[in-house]
Write a protein that holds these residues in place. Structure first.
Motif, mmCIF file in Angstrom:
data_model
loop_
_atom_site.group_PDB
_atom_site.id
_atom_site.type_symbol
_atom_site.label_atom_id
_atom_site.label_comp_id
_atom_site.label_asym_id
_atom_site.label_seq_id
_atom_site.Cartn_x
_atom_site.Cartn_y
_atom_site.Cartn_z
ATOM 1 N N LEU A 86 3.365 -5.566 2.106
ATOM 2 C CA LEU A 86 2.796 -4.213 1.827
ATOM 3 C C LEU A 86 1.400 -4.081 1.801
ATOM 4 O O LEU A 86 0.921 -4.669 0.780
ATOM 5 N N THR A 87 0.780 -3.694 2.712
ATOM 6 C CA THR A 87 -0.836 -3.542 2.962
ATOM 7 C C THR A 87 -1.303 -2.522 3.681
ATOM 8 O O THR A 87 -0.816 -2.210 4.706
ATOM 9 N N PRO A 88 -2.415 -1.881 3.151
ATOM 10 C CA PRO A 88 -2.828 -0.648 4.066
ATOM 11 C C PRO A 88 -3.336 -1.137 5.607
ATOM 12 O O PRO A 88 -3.372 -0.201 6.132
ATOM 13 N N ILE A 130 3.337 -4.240 6.474
ATOM 14 C CA ILE A 130 3.742 -2.646 6.721
ATOM 15 C C ILE A 130 2.873 -1.628 5.801
ATOM 16 O O ILE A 130 2.448 -2.071 4.566
ATOM 17 N N SER A 131 2.486 -0.743 6.196
ATOM 18 C CA SER A 131 1.537 0.316 5.514
ATOM 19 C C SER A 131 2.595 1.455 5.631
ATOM 20 O O SER A 131 3.032 1.862 6.638
ATOM 21 N N TYR A 135 -3.959 6.036 3.529
ATOM 22 C CA TYR A 135 -4.388 6.325 2.376
ATOM 23 C C TYR A 135 -4.304 5.262 1.341
ATOM 24 O O TYR A 135 -3.723 4.211 1.910
ATOM 25 N N VAL A 136 -5.204 4.972 0.400
ATOM 26 C CA VAL A 136 -5.076 3.578 -0.261
ATOM 27 C C VAL A 136 -4.302 3.703 -1.531
ATOM 28 O O VAL A 136 -4.754 4.671 -2.476
ATOM 29 N N GLY A 139 -1.734 -0.616 -5.486
ATOM 30 C CA GLY A 139 -0.974 -1.498 -5.137
ATOM 31 C C GLY A 139 0.118 -1.187 -4.403
ATOM 32 O O GLY A 139 0.428 -0.204 -4.061
ATOM 33 N N GLY A 140 0.808 -2.441 -3.769
ATOM 34 C CA GLY A 140 1.758 -2.366 -2.706
ATOM 35 C C GLY A 140 3.250 -1.728 -3.486
ATOM 36 O O GLY A 140 4.119 -1.489 -2.509
ATOM 37 N N ALA A 143 4.412 1.504 -2.373
ATOM 38 C CA ALA A 143 4.851 1.453 -1.124
ATOM 39 C C ALA A 143 6.166 0.760 -0.888
ATOM 40 O O ALA A 143 7.108 0.957 -0.110
HETATM 41 CL CL1 6GU Z 1 1.547 -1.052 1.564
HETATM 42 N N1 6GU Z 1 -0.367 -0.736 -0.076
HETATM 43 C C1 6GU Z 1 -1.602 -0.005 -0.464
HETATM 44 N N2 6GU Z 1 -2.009 -0.803 -1.620
HETATM 45 N N3 6GU Z 1 -1.949 0.884 -0.102
HETATM 46 C C2 6GU Z 1 -1.323 1.560 0.843
HETATM 47 C C3 6GU Z 1 -0.186 1.151 1.479
HETATM 48 C C4 6GU Z 1 0.030 -0.069 0.903
HETATM 49 N N4 6GU Z 1 0.242 1.684 2.552
HETATM 50 C C5 6GU Z 1 -0.618 2.855 2.265
HETATM 51 N N5 6GU Z 1 -1.726 2.785 1.591
#
Ligand code: 6GU
Length: 228
Positions: A86-88, A130-131, A135-136, A139-140, A143
């Motif tokens: 899970l990451t932006p 996956i995001s 937006y930030v 942490g994952g 998400a």
């Molecule tokens: Cl998966 N992680 C983080 N830290 N920010 C996010 C995201 C995931 N998806 C959207 N923003």
């Protein structure tokens, strides 16, 4: 279906799977969610899971060894269909992706933190990134909860007829029509008469028309795809 979520903040994931539809799905034994504290797989005496970035960038990076040890340990017990990070900067999550993932058996989800994980983990362990939107988050974990919820509710037997996924917004590419319950009149505002008519065919046509209008008005991007 089983989802194993690896995280440095296991407490954040206590509640999302402990209520309502997902709680009942777990009680029925159809779905299983396991939260794995990454710190238990730390190797040094300080139980570190992060370290300074090479090259002098600001912020910490999640270390290779605890993550590798944790995933290796899980893989010794069963096979996994996907190891998701899970990451932006991952692929944007969608209903189509939820539908596909709901057909899998075992998933690992790795929650990113700090400046993210060492690139070598992404190259050698991760099969899908996956995001959940542009937006930030801090942490994952949230998400992972969002993605897991969207997937798990689709597993056959988790929902009953009243909660059926077939009429959800997005499942047919359109937003859902408005809904009403009793009383038929509230502060002088009446429920659309057609819904009280008992004429199922007309009601369904009205609902479809409302879906089209809503989608065209609120989500012209979806509406354009629906017609193409
Ligand atoms: Cl998966 N992680 C983080 N830290 N920010 C996010 C995201 C995931 N998806 C959207 N923003």
């Amino acid at each position: 279906m089983r989802i194993d979520i690896i995280t440095v903040l296991p407490e954040l994931l206590d509640s999302p799977f402990a209520h309502s539809i997902l709680k009942r799905g777990r009680q029925k034994g159809i779905i299983e969610v396991n939260v794995i504290p990454l710190r238990e797989f730390a190797t040094n005496k300080y139980k570190s899971v992060d370290d300074y970035a090479f090259g002098g960038a600001a912020g910490m990076v999640m270390m290779c060894e605890p993550i590798a040890n944790c995933i290796d340990h899980l893989k010794l017990q069963r096979n996994y269909d996907e190891v998701i990070y899970l990451t932006p900067d991952g692929e944007l999550f969608s209903q189509a992706m939820a539908n596909q993932l709901s057909l899998k058996g075992n998933l690992i989800m790795l929650c990113g933190h700090y400046k993210g994980v060492d690139e070598r983990i992404r190259q050698h362990y991760i099969t899908k990134e996956i995001s959940i939107g542009d937006y930030v988050l801090s942490g994952g974990e949230l998400a992972a909860a969002v993605v897991s919820d969207a997937i798990l509710r689709l597993v056959p037997g988790v929902m009953n007829d009243e909660t059926s996924a077939l009429t959800d917004s997005f499942q047919d590419g359109l937003l859902s029509p408005p809904v009403y319950t009793r009383p038929a009149e509230f502060r002088g505002i009446r429920v659309p008469e057609i819904l009280l008519s008992g004429h199922e065919k007309n009601i369904n046509e009205w609902k479809h028309q409302q879906s089209l209008e809503r989608t065209a008005h609120r989500r012209p991007d979806l509406f354009a795809k629906y017609h193409s």
